[in-house]
Enzyme design. Sequence first.
Site, PDB file in Angstrom:
ATOM      1  N   CYS A  73      29.006 -61.984 -35.951  1.00  0.00           N
ATOM      2  CA  CYS A  73      28.251 -62.886 -35.086  1.00  0.00           C
ATOM      3  C   CYS A  73      27.965 -64.202 -35.813  1.00  0.00           C
ATOM      4  O   CYS A  73      28.881 -64.948 -36.134  1.00  0.00           O
ATOM      5  CB  CYS A  73      26.990 -62.205 -34.570  1.00  0.00           C
ATOM      6  SG  CYS A  73      26.235 -63.069 -33.159  1.00  0.00           S
TER       7      CYS A  73
ATOM      8  N   HIS B 103      29.104 -58.170 -31.752  1.00  0.00           N
ATOM      9  CA  HIS B 103      28.520 -57.184 -32.663  1.00  0.00           C
ATOM     10  C   HIS B 103      29.321 -55.884 -32.575  1.00  0.00           C
ATOM     11  O   HIS B 103      29.194 -55.150 -31.589  1.00  0.00           O
ATOM     12  CB  HIS B 103      27.062 -56.908 -32.281  1.00  0.00           C
ATOM     13  CG  HIS B 103      26.144 -58.054 -32.562  1.00  0.00           C
ATOM     14  ND1 HIS B 103      25.462 -58.171 -33.749  1.00  0.00           N
ATOM     15  CD2 HIS B 103      25.814 -59.129 -31.822  1.00  0.00           C
ATOM     16  CE1 HIS B 103      24.735 -59.275 -33.722  1.00  0.00           C
ATOM     17  NE2 HIS B 103      24.924 -59.881 -32.561  1.00  0.00           N
TER      18      HIS B 103
ATOM     19  N   GLU C 273      28.945 -53.090 -34.095  1.00  0.00           N
ATOM     20  CA  GLU C 273      28.088 -51.905 -34.126  1.00  0.00           C
ATOM     21  C   GLU C 273      27.411 -51.640 -32.785  1.00  0.00           C
ATOM     22  O   GLU C 273      26.824 -50.573 -32.586  1.00  0.00           O
ATOM     23  CB  GLU C 273      27.041 -52.053 -35.241  1.00  0.00           C
ATOM     24  CG  GLU C 273      25.886 -52.992 -34.951  1.00  0.00           C
ATOM     25  CD  GLU C 273      26.195 -54.471 -35.139  1.00  0.00           C
ATOM     26  OE1 GLU C 273      25.239 -55.277 -35.082  1.00  0.00           O
ATOM     27  OE2 GLU C 273      27.373 -54.822 -35.333  1.00  0.00           O
TER      28      GLU C 273
END
Length: 209
Positions: free
Chosen positions: A79, A187, A189
């Site tokens: 990011c 992102h 994750e």
Amino acid sequence: MIGIIDYGMGNLFSVSKALERLGVDYTIGDRPQALGGCDGYILPGVGAFPDAMRALKEHGFIDFIKDKVAEGTPVYGICLGMQLLFESSEEGGLTEGLGLFPGTISRFPGIDEQGRSYKVPHMGWNQLEIHQPDKPLMTDVNEDHVYFVHSFVVKTNDPSILFATSDYHMQVPAIIGKENLVASQFHPEKSGTAGMQLLENFCKVMCKQ
């Protein structure tokens, strides 16, 4: 061992939990001395570009990151961590970045080529378009939807670094890379199967964990 760079502006909890799910050993450090000798590094980032560059400098990470990349150690920016790898950003006034990729960071204009306004930030799930599936980072990554949250976007004249893009009223660089340096605007994750596959490829293929 994967080193997570803690300069006070990254979502360390979600990144570390994702690595735990993958069974990858990691350590978190807020100074270069605490992160020496790792097999690869993750540079997360949430917030404003000028604040992040100032924090990287205060924590002593600017030369550390550049040196690790030059040495051939794998580094993954997430990011804002991806945006910091470029030459400069116009956020909050022109601010110099790490200069490891060619290009600059500009705010989404909020008006498309037909003069129609659209929402900024680019927030939510959007589909990947993969351009370089043969890269180690992209192994088994499909054109799935991933999760974006950003108001500023990379502009680069080097298509060779674009592993994948997404469309949000313009082409959005979504995954970029060059040799041992890779990054994603979204992102991983928080991006389901595709995101976890990227993290696994970085840790287990590029870093050989």
